[in-house]
Motif scaffolding. Structure first.
Motif, short mmCIF file in Angstrom:
data_model
loop_
_atom_site.label_atom_id
_atom_site.label_comp_id
_atom_site.label_asym_id
_atom_site.label_seq_id
_atom_site.Cartn_x
_atom_site.Cartn_y
_atom_site.Cartn_z
N GLU A 72 0.88 -1.20 0.01
CA GLU A 72 0.00 0.37 -0.08
C GLU A 72 0.86 1.32 0.15
OE1 GLU A 72 -2.37 -0.03 3.31
OE2 GLU A 72 -3.25 -2.49 2.99
N ARG A 73 1.80 0.98 0.55
CA ARG A 73 3.34 2.48 0.99
C ARG A 73 4.65 2.45 -0.31
NH1 ARG A 73 6.48 1.38 4.42
NH2 ARG A 73 6.00 0.16 6.19
N GLU A 74 4.45 3.25 -0.92
CA GLU A 74 6.25 2.87 -1.24
C GLU A 74 7.37 2.64 -0.08
OE1 GLU A 74 7.40 6.20 -3.47
OE2 GLU A 74 5.67 6.01 -4.84
N LEU A 75 8.64 1.77 -0.55
CA LEU A 75 9.62 1.57 0.74
C LEU A 75 10.35 2.42 0.73
CD1 LEU A 75 10.85 -1.60 -1.64
CD2 LEU A 75 9.37 -1.06 0.20
N ASN A 76 10.22 2.70 2.14
CA ASN A 76 11.07 4.16 2.47
C ASN A 76 13.00 4.30 2.23
OD1 ASN A 76 13.05 2.31 4.18
ND2 ASN A 76 11.34 2.64 5.25
N GLN A 77 13.63 4.82 2.30
CA GLN A 77 15.12 5.29 2.20
C GLN A 77 15.53 3.89 2.42
OE1 GLN A 77 16.13 7.46 0.18
NE2 GLN A 77 18.02 6.31 -0.10
N ASP A 78 15.45 3.39 4.10
CA ASP A 78 15.97 2.59 4.35
C ASP A 78 15.62 1.41 3.67
OD1 ASP A 78 17.63 4.09 6.13
OD2 ASP A 78 15.73 3.73 8.12
N GLN A 79 15.01 0.91 3.29
CA GLN A 79 14.34 -0.33 2.62
C GLN A 79 15.56 -0.51 1.50
OE1 GLN A 79 10.21 0.33 3.12
NE2 GLN A 79 10.32 -2.13 4.33
N LEU A 80 15.18 0.62 0.98
CA LEU A 80 15.58 0.20 -0.74
C LEU A 80 17.31 0.68 -0.70
CD1 LEU A 80 13.76 3.35 -2.72
CD2 LEU A 80 13.17 1.22 -2.92
N GLU A 81 17.90 1.45 0.43
CA GLU A 81 19.77 0.75 0.26
C GLU A 81 19.52 0.02 0.96
OE1 GLU A 81 20.79 3.52 3.42
OE2 GLU A 81 20.12 5.12 1.57
N GLU A 82 18.52 -0.67 2.25
CA GLU A 82 19.16 -2.74 1.93
C GLU A 82 18.57 -3.06 0.59
OE1 GLU A 82 17.50 -5.48 5.44
OE2 GLU A 82 15.70 -4.80 4.16
N VAL A 83 17.73 -3.28 0.30
CA VAL A 83 17.44 -3.67 -1.03
C VAL A 83 18.99 -4.06 -1.68
CG1 VAL A 83 16.49 -4.25 -3.12
CG2 VAL A 83 15.58 -4.33 -0.84
N VAL A 84 19.65 -2.95 -2.15
CA VAL A 84 20.75 -2.33 -2.76
C VAL A 84 22.06 -2.97 -2.34
CG1 VAL A 84 21.63 -0.70 -4.04
CG2 VAL A 84 19.69 -0.56 -4.41
N ASP A 85 22.34 -2.86 -1.64
CA ASP A 85 22.88 -2.94 -0.86
C ASP A 85 23.07 -4.76 -0.93
OD1 ASP A 85 24.96 -3.02 1.00
OD2 ASP A 85 24.30 -3.98 1.97
N ILE A 86 21.95 -5.43 -0.55
CA ILE A 86 21.94 -7.08 -0.78
C ILE A 86 22.18 -7.47 -2.30
CG2 ILE A 86 20.40 -8.81 -0.87
CD1 ILE A 86 18.94 -7.61 2.00
N ILE A 87 21.66 -7.00 -2.75
CA ILE A 87 21.74 -7.81 -4.57
C ILE A 87 23.64 -7.21 -4.63
CG2 ILE A 87 21.19 -7.07 -6.59
CD1 ILE A 87 19.19 -8.46 -4.86
N SER A 88 23.70 -6.11 -4.28
CA SER A 88 25.19 -5.94 -4.87
C SER A 88 26.22 -6.61 -4.23
CB SER A 88 24.71 -4.37 -4.35
OG SER A 88 25.71 -3.76 -3.30
N ASN A 89 26.03 -6.89 -3.11
CA ASN A 89 27.10 -7.71 -2.57
C ASN A 89 26.73 -9.33 -2.90
OD1 ASN A 89 28.47 -5.44 -1.26
ND2 ASN A 89 26.75 -5.69 0.50
N THR A 90 26.49 -9.65 -3.68
CA THR A 90 25.58 -10.99 -3.88
C THR A 90 26.40 -11.70 -5.64
OG1 THR A 90 23.09 -11.23 -2.95
CG2 THR A 90 24.16 -12.66 -4.82
#
Length: 256
Positions: free
Chosen positions: A109-127
């Motif tokens: 129902e809402r967009e991801l906040n900044q912390d969630q987006l940074e977490e997603v990017v960090d997880i993928i980039s470190n894989t």
């Protein structure tokens, strides 16, 4: 080779760990050659230098064997892929799919906040997933009677080169495991068969001696539920797509 040509080649080597190792070896031999060629009064110390130049390649070779055997996935950079642009697209697609899964899990129902987006990017980039030549090591068995609920999660893994076999029940999963091997098994908890069917499947696997890494993906990430899952023989339990992705990728990397 001119200095300019060497510098251009050196820049190319710095794009991957293997290239950096090669540059290091070249520099060591270069300095050793300079010392031998221009050094003075080395007659009393030439033997150690000769021993070094003879045994250094052997040491490098043994070190390289150790790296290949224990840390082979760390020897590649993005430019080592056949198409670096495809690699970047794959990572971007994985991040988008994982973000969609996180958003769906939180109600969508809402967009991801900044912390969630940074977490997603960090997880993928470190894989850094390098698909195995053994097909089963790239395949996951997902047991869930509502597989449509996990579309974005599966899409995230597929963008990393992994594949899925779906099972709707414990019986179907056990029949599949009689004939096929998998890198990881993901299971929900409650199904039509019972409210703790995830544990029922895990118990059957343990009885049969099947040691495939097992992860519960259900409606809870409470510490006590994680503890119970581990005590029963699972890697863990979670309801967070980010944590599921990390658990699965870590299990696969440890199994390669």
């Amino acid at each position: 080779m001119s200095v300019k040509e060497f510098s251009e080649s050196a820049i190319g080597f710095t794009k991957s760990p293997l290239g950096i190792i090669a540059l290091f070896i070249v520099l060591i031999y270069g300095f050793a050659s300079l010392v031998v060629g221009f050094g003075q009064n080395l007659s009393n110390h030439i033997a150690p230098l000769i021993y070094f130049m003879v045994f250094f390649p052997v040491m490098v070779f043994l070190g390289f064997l150790w790296l290949v055997a224990k840390h082979h996935k760390k020897l590649y950079g993005p430019s080592d892929f056949k198409d670096e642009e495809n690699f970047l697209k794959s990572q971007l697609s994985s991040a988008i799919s994982l973000a969609a899964a996180v958003s769906k899990q939180s109600g969508g129902e809402r967009e991801l906040n900044q912390d969630q987006l940074e977490e997603v990017v960090d997880i993928i980039s470190n894989t850094k997933q390098q698909p195995s030549s053994e097909k089963w090591k790239n395949c996951i068995l997902w047991v869930d009677d509502h597989p449509e609920n996990n579309f974005y999660e599966r899409q995230t893994f597929e963008n990393q080169g992994l594949h899925f076999k779906l099972a709707l029940s414990t019986e179907e999963a056990l029949n599949t495991l009689k004939y096929e091997k998998f890198a990881v098994i993901i299971s929900d908890m409650g199904r039509k068969e019972g409210p703790q069917e995830g544990y029922a499947l895990l118990n059957e696997l343990i009885k049969s001696g099947n040691q495939t890494p097992f992860i519960i993906y259900a409606s809870s990430s409470l510490p006590e539920h994680k503890k119970i899952a581990r005590e029963k023989g699972a890697l863990s339990s979670t309801n967070r797509p980010q944590e599921l992705f990390q658990l699965v990728m870590r299990a696969i990397q440890n199994g390669l």
